[in-house]
Design an enzyme around this catalytic site. Structure first.
Site, PDB file in Angstrom:
ATOM      1  N   HIS A 183      13.296 -18.397   4.434  1.00  0.00           N
ATOM      2  CA  HIS A 183      13.310 -19.183   3.194  1.00  0.00           C
ATOM      3  C   HIS A 183      12.813 -20.594   3.422  1.00  0.00           C
ATOM      4  CE1 HIS A 183      14.611 -16.735   0.043  1.00  0.00           C
ATOM      5  NE2 HIS A 183      15.710 -16.331   0.647  1.00  0.00           N
ATOM      6  N   GLU A 424      -3.915   2.935   3.847  1.00  0.00           N
ATOM      7  CA  GLU A 424      -3.274   2.364   5.043  1.00  0.00           C
ATOM      8  C   GLU A 424      -3.056   3.389   6.143  1.00  0.00           C
ATOM      9  OE1 GLU A 424       0.484   0.607   3.871  1.00  0.00           O
ATOM     10  OE2 GLU A 424       0.961   2.262   2.543  1.00  0.00           O
ATOM     11  N   ASP A 448      -0.451  -1.927   7.901  1.00  0.00           N
ATOM     12  CA  ASP A 448      -0.246  -0.584   8.444  1.00  0.00           C
ATOM     13  C   ASP A 448      -1.546   0.020   8.956  1.00  0.00           C
ATOM     14  OD1 ASP A 448       2.485   0.158   8.397  1.00  0.00           O
ATOM     15  OD2 ASP A 448       2.408   0.117   6.210  1.00  0.00           O
ATOM     16  N   CYS A 495      -4.186  -5.876   0.084  1.00  0.00           N
ATOM     17  CA  CYS A 495      -2.922  -6.592  -0.044  1.00  0.00           C
ATOM     18  C   CYS A 495      -2.247  -6.780   1.308  1.00  0.00           C
ATOM     19  CB  CYS A 495      -1.996  -5.889  -1.034  1.00  0.00           C
ATOM     20  SG  CYS A 495      -1.638  -4.188  -0.569  1.00  0.00           S
TER      21      CYS A 495
END
Ligand code: PEP
Ligand code: MG
Length: 533
Positions: A183, A424, A448, A495
């Site tokens: 975070h 992938e 991946d 992505c």
């Protein structure tokens, strides 16, 4: 003068300021056991502390969505049950019970290979910290009191700490623990604060108030710099500030390449809060909504209604495009409420679409939720980890069933919703031509794809140098996918992390990639590189 160098950048940029050393209070739990007649009072005490923590978080949640999720965890039945069990059956005092329960829940996250998920363990620990501070009546250093330029140095910083920091005064952040997707990294990126996390041994080297120069991009920290070094950093900071201003100006511009192609620039998210935070970045939509977080940050399989509300909100926030990937669980990602059988090779095991097809009721729940939400915007659906046309056809057949049910129930959805797939696996590359005839779009998952093409585990540090998305075999796979897709007239996105790699973008443009999807923090830079002038 001491020089430190760090491998990974959490948030790029240069900072020069004195150190504000953030020392944590000692929250070591009291280890004394309680007697049987104290059990009831201890359970009641937990109830009171929980109410106070939840109330504090509710107030914070109005400012920052992270705390809405924290509130849910603090109020969660599983945590309460674990604590109560330790108090009642093991006669642990409230501090011990909380500390142990928090450790057990966060260990679930820590075991995962995925770095993002591992760092969610920090959220659970942050909540535990809140409980313990209340139990111990401890007083904590007030980060909101910082009113002069500083570089905050800490062992770790939790959302409850970062929320108090005023970005006008916090010029840099250095933490000994934490990773690049924690975070504190996300927050630092959002505010443009240079940050380095996971800097081993930094607390031993640094004292409060000492001057520090840091170049987060280069991973350099100079403690107590010579005047000449400091001047050099000042000069480079001015240059960088000017560049940042320039990059921000690009936000207004469409991502059009120098040879006139308009590509899409999208973001990857795991929840709707991340969409809200990125809305000022002039994005074309969400290229990847990782729905597994909805399942993982939960105590049960999320219901159709729960999912529908989230997907609908996403669609309304981002009317241009929201690409929802169906559940990609398994591999390294587990569920706190569902037991997976141990596997020899989890990444080659029961994962993603394999689970969805084997658990059709669960799959239908998700598909119905996505379909219903599709009436409120431009939702696209995407299946992960496909290796055969049968899988695509089976998934589409279940989707068709859901559509038919909704029609019969008179529930609206987008009849034209596009159905695409992640590329992938090596099998999907070799069959790209066939897949392109039956899918409406492809999105290349290089995270991946790289591990499967090269047979290099993406989470294994020992072989990290072999994990290379620029390996000729991976580049060839990407080129093959794009060519196959284009020859059948479908759009190809990416992505995986590679989509935001500044060195990869020119190559991907050359191959003809249509959509780049990445974490919001990288969008401004990517836009500038795509536009190229
Ligand atoms: C990928 O594999 O590149 C991808 C985007 O999916 P994930 O990282 O969620 O596996
Ligand atoms: Mg993937």
């Amino acid at each position: 003068m001491i020089n430190l160098s760090v491998e990974k950048t959490a948030s790029r940029g240069i900072a020069i300021a004195p150190v504000y050393l953030y020392q944590e209070v000692d929250l070591t739990p009291d280890t004394a056991l309680i007697t049987e007649d104290q059990v009831e009072a201890e359970v009641a005490r937990y109830e009171t502390v929980k109410k106070e923590v939840v109330a504090d978080l509710a107030a914070l949640a109005e400012e920052n969505e992270i705390f809405a999720a924290h509130m849910a965890i603090a109020d969660d039945f599983t945590l309460q049950e674990l604590v109560n069990q330790k108090i009642c059956s093991e006669q642990k005092n409230i501090q011990m019970a909380i500390a142990e329960a928090v450790e057990e829940v966060s260990a679930l996250f820590q075991q995962m290979d995925d770095e993002y998920m591992r760092e969610r363990a920090a959220d659970v620990q942050d909540i535990g910290k809140r409980f313990l501070i209340k139990c111990k009546n401890a007083s904590v250093q007030d980060l909101s009191a910082i009113a002069e330029p500083v570089i905050v140095v800490a062992r770790d910083l939790y959302p409850s700490d970062t929320v108090k920091m005023n970005p006008a005064f916090v010029k840099g952040i250095i933490t000994e623990e934490g990773g690049v997707t924690s975070h504190v990294s996300i927050m630092a990126k959002n505010y443009g604060i240079p940050a380095l996390t996971g800097v081993a041994g930094v607390l031993e080297q640094i004292t409060d108030g000492v001057m520090v120069c840091m170049d987060a991009e280069a991973g350099l920290i100079v403690i107590d710099p010579l005047e000449s070094v400091r001047e050099d950093y000042e000069k480079r900071k001015q240059e960088q500030d000017a560049e940042l201003e320039l990059i921000k100006k690009y936000r207004e511009r469409e991502p059009i390449t120098p040879d006139g192609k308009r590509v899409s620039l999208c973001i990857n998210v795991g929840n709707t809060a991340e969409i809200k935070q990125a809305l000022d970045k002039n994005i074309d939509g969400v290229g990847l909504f990782r729905t597994e977080f909805l399942y993982m940050d939960n105590q049960h399989f999320p219901t159709e209604e729960e999912q529908y509300q989230v997907y609908k909100e996403a669609a309304e926030l981002c009317p241009k495009e929201v690409t929802i990937r169906t559940l990609d669980i398994g591999g390294d990602k587990e569920l706190p409420y569902y037991e997976f059988d141990p596997e020899e090779n989890p990444f080659l095991g029961w994962r993603a679409i394999r689970i969805s097809l084997d658990m059709p009721d669960m799959f239908r729940t998700q598909l119905r939720a996505i379909l219903r939400a599709s009436a409120f915007g431009h939702i696209r659906i995407m299946f992960p980890m496909l290796i055969s046309l049968e899988e695509l056809r089976d998934a589409k057949a279940i989707l068709e069933e859901c559509k038919q049910q909704l029609r019969e129930e008179g529930i609206a959805f987008d009849e034209e919703m596009e159905v695409g797939m992640m590329m992938e696996t090596p099998a999907s590359v070799l069959l790209a031509d066939e897949f392109a005839k039956e899918a409406d779009f492809f999105s290349i998952g290089t995270n991946d794809l790289t591990q499967y093409v090269l047979a290099v585990d993406r989470g294994n540090k020992k072989i990290a140098s072999r994990y290379d998305s620029f390996h000729p075999a991976v580049l060839k796979a990407i080129e093959t996918i794009i060519k196959a897709g284009h020859s059948h007239g479908i759009k190809i996105g990416m992505c995986g992390e590679m989509a935001s790699d500044v060195k990869a973008i020119p190559i991907l443009l050359q191959y003809g990639l249509d959509e780049f999807s990445m974490s919001a923090g990288n969008v401004d830079y990517a836009r500038k590189i795509i536009i190229g002038k």
